[in-house]
Design a protein around this motif. Structure first.
Motif, PDB file in Angstrom:
ATOM      1  N   CYS A 118     -73.955  -4.329 -18.566  1.00 59.12           N
ATOM      2  CA  CYS A 118     -74.893  -4.802 -17.542  1.00 59.12           C
ATOM      3  C   CYS A 118     -75.831  -5.839 -18.152  1.00 59.12           C
ATOM      4  CB  CYS A 118     -75.687  -3.624 -16.982  1.00 59.12           C
ATOM      5  SG  CYS A 118     -76.986  -4.126 -15.837  1.00 59.12           S
TER       6      CYS A 118
ATOM      7  N   ARG B 202     -78.512  -6.840 -16.917  1.00 60.70           N
ATOM      8  CA  ARG B 202     -79.925  -6.520 -16.634  1.00 60.70           C
ATOM      9  C   ARG B 202     -80.512  -5.554 -17.657  1.00 60.70           C
ATOM     10  NH1 ARG B 202     -79.019  -6.992 -10.567  1.00 60.70           N
ATOM     11  NH2 ARG B 202     -77.865  -5.074 -10.747  1.00 60.70           N
ATOM     12  N   ASP B 203     -79.705  -4.533 -18.031  1.00 60.28           N
ATOM     13  CA  ASP B 203     -80.284  -3.489 -18.881  1.00 60.28           C
ATOM     14  C   ASP B 203     -79.417  -3.116 -20.085  1.00 60.28           C
ATOM     15  OD1 ASP B 203     -78.265  -1.787 -17.782  1.00 60.28           O
ATOM     16  OD2 ASP B 203     -79.546  -1.522 -16.029  1.00 60.28           O
TER      17      ASP B 203
ATOM     18  N   CYS C 173     -73.065  -0.734 -12.351  1.00 56.24           N
ATOM     19  CA  CYS C 173     -73.939  -0.165 -13.377  1.00 56.24           C
ATOM     20  C   CYS C 173     -74.657   1.035 -12.767  1.00 56.24           C
ATOM     21  CB  CYS C 173     -74.954  -1.201 -13.856  1.00 56.24           C
ATOM     22  SG  CYS C 173     -76.185  -0.472 -14.968  1.00 56.24           S
TER      23      CYS C 173
ATOM     24  N   CYS D 184     -78.794   0.804 -13.005  1.00 52.20           N
ATOM     25  CA  CYS D 184     -79.708   0.014 -12.169  1.00 52.20           C
ATOM     26  C   CYS D 184     -79.242  -0.150 -10.716  1.00 52.20           C
ATOM     27  CB  CYS D 184     -79.993  -1.352 -12.805  1.00 52.20           C
ATOM     28  SG  CYS D 184     -78.550  -2.395 -12.952  1.00 52.20           S
TER      29      CYS D 184
HETATM   30 ZN   LIG Z   1     -77.727  -2.174 -15.039  1.00 51.56          ZN
END
Ligand SMILES: [Zn+2]
Length: 267
Positions: free
Chosen positions: A213, A215-216, A235, A238
């Motif tokens: 991911c 984002r994270d 994911c 998130c």
């Molecule tokens: Zn994520």
């Protein structure tokens, strides 16, 4: 499987044949091909994953299924399903379903459901979604009656973009997430169209076939989900799961949340 934007690209590539006369129609499709000969190709349209050739009084519908392919002024070694020859070039269609349609297209196609159409109507999509609260969002996006043209890649990317878990129930989504789902189904489809034209589509994938991911940094999970059991990448960290478990409670929860957000709550 080609998704709606790929069909729009095909249509644009074939537009030089609009208004031109079909000199020969061949191929192993069982439709009455002779009917097309000497007719003018009036227009080419798409509805979701359907590519439509309009003639005076009828149309030819092609659907590319899983492995369909088209070529303009080029040929493969195999026999095409349908080949249309014009004085200056040809259209060849392979591994697709071909059908003659006698009815006016406006009678059988709901243009408002096509995410790439000027006629796209988000309110109509919302109404259809509201009528099926127990449906998983992963199935909702692939439902061609609601989001015509959306395919598996668009589905995965839209859910990642709006941070909704694919196993969420439609009826449990907060109003802003339902709006995001509907809006992004169209917006992402146009992004897809642009990136596909630039040959950069894959580069822009954030969930589809991805491992991590962005984002994270958590692991992207691959599961075969929904009625169609298509590959779903998401994911779990998130992308929020709305409405797992007790469906009725989830629906209530979703409805309350929506009421609050839409300012209709009497609390
Ligand atoms: Zn994520």
């Amino acid at each position: 499987m080609p998704e709606g934007p790929s069909l729009v690209i095909a249509q644009e590539e074939m537009m030089p044949f609009k208004g031109k006369k079909v000199l020969a129609a061949t191929g192993n499709s069982k439709i009455e091909k002779d009917r097309l000969i000497n007719l003018k190709l009036v227009d080419i349209k798409t509805w979701g994953k359907h590519l439509l050739f309009l003639f005076d009084g009828f149309s030819v519908r092609t659907h590319f299924l899983m492995f369909g392919k088209y070529m303009v002024n080029e040929r493969k070694d195999t026999v095409p399903r349908l080949s249309l020859q014009f004085s200056k070039g040809e259209i060849n269609l392979y591994t697709c379903a071909v059908k003659l349609i006698e009815e006016p297209l406006d009678e059988i196609y709901d243009w408002k459901a096509d995410v790439l159409s000027d006629a796209w109507d988000p309110k109509a999509a919302r109404k259809k979604l509201r009528a099926q609260p127990d449906m998983l969002v992963t199935d909702a996006l692939l439902d061609q009656n609601i989001f015509s043209g959306v395919g598996n890649i668009i589905k995965n990317e839209v859910l990642y973009r709006i941070q909704v878990h694919p196993k969420s129930r439609v009826g449990a989504l907060p109003a802003r997430k339902l709006t995001a789902l509907i809006d992004q189904a169209r917006i992402y489809s146009f992004d897809f169209l642009q990136w596909k034209k630039e040959f950069t589509l894959r580069k822009h994938w954030l969930a589809h076939t991805k491992k991590t991911c962005s984002r994270d940094g958590n692991k992207i999970v691959k599961e075969y989900l929904g009625k169609t059991q298509r590959r779903t990448f998401f994911c779990p960290h998130c992308q929020v799961l709305y409405g797992e478990g007790d469906i009725v409670a989830a629906r209530k929860q979703g409805a309350n949340r929506r009421k609050k957000e839409e300012g209709m709550s009497d609390e």
